[in-house]
Design an enzyme around this catalytic site. Structure first.
Site, short mmCIF file in Angstrom:
data_model
loop_
_atom_site.label_atom_id
_atom_site.label_comp_id
_atom_site.label_asym_id
_atom_site.label_seq_id
_atom_site.Cartn_x
_atom_site.Cartn_y
_atom_site.Cartn_z
N ARG A 228 -4.17 -0.86 -9.60
CA ARG A 228 -3.85 0.08 -8.75
C ARG A 228 -2.29 -0.38 -8.55
O ARG A 228 -2.78 -2.28 -8.80
CB ARG A 228 -4.43 0.37 -7.52
CG ARG A 228 -4.81 1.67 -7.98
CD ARG A 228 -6.40 1.68 -6.74
NE ARG A 228 -5.42 2.08 -5.83
CZ ARG A 228 -5.94 2.58 -4.11
NH1 ARG A 228 -7.53 2.34 -3.86
NH2 ARG A 228 -4.92 3.30 -3.32
N HIS A 229 -0.70 0.28 -8.63
CA HIS A 229 -0.15 -0.91 -8.33
C HIS A 229 -0.14 -1.53 -6.73
O HIS A 229 -1.11 -1.22 -5.84
CB HIS A 229 1.22 0.46 -7.35
CG HIS A 229 0.19 1.67 -7.00
ND1 HIS A 229 0.44 1.57 -5.21
CD2 HIS A 229 -0.10 2.50 -7.00
CE1 HIS A 229 0.42 2.34 -4.57
NE2 HIS A 229 -0.41 3.13 -5.86
N ASN A 235 0.96 3.69 1.33
CA ASN A 235 -0.38 2.60 1.85
C ASN A 235 -0.46 2.43 3.49
O ASN A 235 -1.39 2.53 3.96
CB ASN A 235 -0.74 2.29 0.35
CG ASN A 235 -0.55 2.20 -0.65
OD1 ASN A 235 -0.57 1.49 -1.19
ND2 ASN A 235 -1.94 3.16 -1.28
N ARG A 294 5.92 3.07 -7.32
CA ARG A 294 5.04 1.74 -7.01
C ARG A 294 3.97 0.89 -8.31
O ARG A 294 4.28 0.63 -8.25
CB ARG A 294 3.91 2.34 -6.00
CG ARG A 294 3.32 3.60 -6.15
CD ARG A 294 2.92 4.45 -5.07
NE ARG A 294 1.82 5.32 -4.99
CZ ARG A 294 1.83 6.71 -5.49
NH1 ARG A 294 3.52 6.82 -5.38
NH2 ARG A 294 1.05 7.37 -5.34
N GLU A 314 -0.05 10.00 -10.17
CA GLU A 314 -1.46 9.48 -9.10
C GLU A 314 -1.67 11.51 -9.14
O GLU A 314 -0.94 12.56 -8.98
CB GLU A 314 -1.08 9.59 -7.60
CG GLU A 314 -2.12 9.36 -6.68
CD GLU A 314 -3.65 8.92 -7.40
OE1 GLU A 314 -3.75 9.14 -8.19
OE2 GLU A 314 -4.27 8.38 -6.39
N HIS A 380 -3.24 5.00 -10.62
CA HIS A 380 -3.13 5.11 -8.94
C HIS A 380 -4.27 5.50 -9.19
O HIS A 380 -4.88 5.30 -10.22
CB HIS A 380 -2.35 6.38 -8.48
CG HIS A 380 -0.78 6.18 -8.63
ND1 HIS A 380 0.03 5.75 -8.04
CD2 HIS A 380 -0.40 6.51 -10.00
CE1 HIS A 380 1.45 5.58 -8.21
NE2 HIS A 380 1.30 5.82 -9.58
O1 F6P Z 1 -4.66 6.86 -0.56
C1 F6P Z 1 -3.96 6.98 -1.87
C2 F6P Z 1 -4.02 7.82 -2.78
O2 F6P Z 1 -3.61 7.17 -4.15
C3 F6P Z 1 -3.14 8.61 -2.76
O3 F6P Z 1 -2.28 8.99 -2.66
C4 F6P Z 1 -3.56 9.91 -3.29
O4 F6P Z 1 -4.58 11.15 -2.85
C5 F6P Z 1 -5.89 9.45 -2.88
O5 F6P Z 1 -5.43 8.41 -2.92
C6 F6P Z 1 -6.34 9.86 -4.17
O6 F6P Z 1 -8.48 9.80 -3.00
P1 F6P Z 1 -8.64 10.29 -2.85
O7 F6P Z 1 -8.96 11.46 -3.73
O8 F6P Z 1 -9.78 9.81 -2.14
O9 F6P Z 1 -8.11 11.19 -1.73
#
Ligand code: F6P
Length: 441
Positions: A228-229, A235, A294, A314, A380
């Site tokens: 990940r970044h 975050n 990022r 992402e 991501h």
């Molecule tokens: O929280 C960081 C992130 O990359 C968000 O931008 C994204 O919506 C999420 O994680 C994805 O993870 P999950 O599917 O568990 O919500």
């Protein structure tokens, strides 16, 4: 209008049979597993029926080369029975809702292939033969040493004796071998691991998906690093999505990452090459980022040039972009509940589901398979879960809970039958606010 909960994909395929063809040690099982992994990841239930496993399970593992002599009638009959037992199970599995079944055997005579074709045709299942032809002795030798010597067939047998016996087995099959002909059936022939691909009467969705995969498959060993970044401002605040900059912690991770990749690429390149002639050098590492700030900022301290792909962006959280998980729970409880109930298929209003992310990553997987250089993918959480599920052959519906922590490099080295994994945490552990709760319910 209500947002549909499930996205539409070209699913519910009518069943298909893929039947492998080739002498022993031509990579048939490895190809069958790669196809299975790819199609399963795309959402099509796919299963391999390996006749060698039926033989080992029903008759035990140790059979000397002369058991495979086509003149040995008794043994021939037994081997045919094993093949038919596997085919019975394969047809029953397709009848019970499977989509793509792979019949993994040598299928090296026209007579055997005719039986396979007829039995599948009786059920209305189209068959495509996938023949692996390899005249490159070095590849065959590597295959024998890397896969066959580890097979239960040679457990406890001295390595040179096992190689001699396996070569004798290949010679027996070679005497009776008949390549698939144009009039016989649909086929895809893979010559010298993708140097050449020949197609005959290939139609329909499944075979069309396989061609790019098979064209780009190779056996050159190289590491794939996923990360990940570095930690972003979002975050730190537990906000979803967006296009925030790195935090100071994130900047520090980017520097650590550059130093780590340089050192690790050098170390593995030297270990895989000849003395004084590394298989690759740090500058050979291909770097991919998403199109978001990022990931590009995380790549900045690297000396290698990076390529940014929108497909690596992402998961799009739609109307929930920029919110925290707690805010979603309070302001849009229906969204929070529906996503918790089926996180894989749930599509955020005006956003995406994990299933959608897999579909958009599909062309990138083919490109990733094509690359022969070491690769670093900076992306991501959700996107890396989907990539990791592909590379590690995890059922796609498990994607949403796969752990992909910040500030950790996941090293995957593809082998004949899967990937070896190592994880490296660089610097202090960082967790974005609220992430653990939803990532591991
Ligand atoms: O929280 C960081 C992130 O990359 C968000 O931008 C994204 O919506 C999420 O994680 C994805 O993870 P999950 O599917 O568990 O919500």
């Amino acid at each position: 209008m209500r947002q549909p909960l499930y996205s539409l994909h070209p699913r519910d395929l009518s069943p298909h049979v893929l039947a492998m063809v080739g002498l022993p040690a031509r990579g048939k099982t490895s190809i069958a597993r790669k196809i299975t992994r790819y199609l399963s990841w795309l959402g099509h239930p796919t299963r391999v029926f390996n006749v060698g496993n039926y033989r080992r399970n029903l008759l035990g593992a140790h059979h000397p080369a002369n058991f495979f002599d086509p003149q040995n009638r008794e043994a021939r009959r037994t081997l045919d029975e094993m093949a038919m037992a596997a085919l019975d199970d394969l047809l029953a599995w397709l009848g019970g809702g499977g989509e793509v079944a792979i019949f993994d055997a040598t299928n090296s005579t026209r007579a055997r292939r005719q039986i396979v074709s007829e039995r599948c045709r009786d059920k209305g299942y189209p068959v495509v033969f996938i023949e692996s032809i390899c005249g490159d002795e070095a590849i065959v030798e590597t295959n024998v040493r890397e896969t066959k010597l580890r097979s239960p067939d040679y457990e406890g047998v001295d390595a040179s004796e096992a190689v001699r016996d396996f070569r004798a087995r290949i010679a027996h099959y070679a005497r009776a071998y008949e390549t698939v002909t144009d009039l016989e059936s649909s086929y895809i022939k893979i010559i010298d691991v993708g140097r050449q691909l020949m197609l005959n009467r290939i139609h329909g969705y499944v075979p069309a998906r396989l061609v790019p995969l098979l064209m780009n498959m190779h056996v050159a060993p190289r590491p794939i690093w996923l990360t990940r970044h570095g930690e972003s401002i979002f975050n730190q605040q537990g906000l979803l999505g967006g296009d925030a900059d790195l935090s100071p912690h994130g900047e520090a991770y980017a520097r650590n990452l550059a130093a780590f990749i340089r050192g690790r690429a050098r170390e593995l390149g030297e270990a895989s090459g000849m003395p004084g002639e590394p298989a690759w050098i740090p500058d050979d590492v291909v770097v991919w980022t998403s199109s978001l700030r990022r990931t590009m900022q995380t790549s900045r301290p690297l000396t290698q040039r990076s390529i940014s792909w929108r497909a690596l962006d992402e998961i799009d959280a739609g109307v929930c972009e920029g919110m925290t998980y707690d805010e979603i729970r309070l302001k849009m409880p229906h969204v929070f509940e529906a996503r918790s109930a089926d996180k894989f298929r749930y599509r955020y209003p005006r956003g995406e589901s994990y299933e959608d992310v897999i579909q958009r990553l599909d062309p990138l997987i083919i490109e990733l398979e094509r690359q022969r250089s070491p690769m670093l993918v900076i992306a991501h959480q959700a996107v890396l879960r989907a990539l990791y599920a592909y590379l590690m052959d995890k059922p796609p519906h498990t994607c949403p809970s796969l752990p992909i922590p910040l500030h950790t490099v996941i090293e995957l080295i593809p082998t004949a039958y899967g990937c070896e994994e190592r994880r490296f945490q660089l610097g202090p552990e960082v967790q974005s606010v609220g992430e653990a709760a939803i990532a591991h319910p």
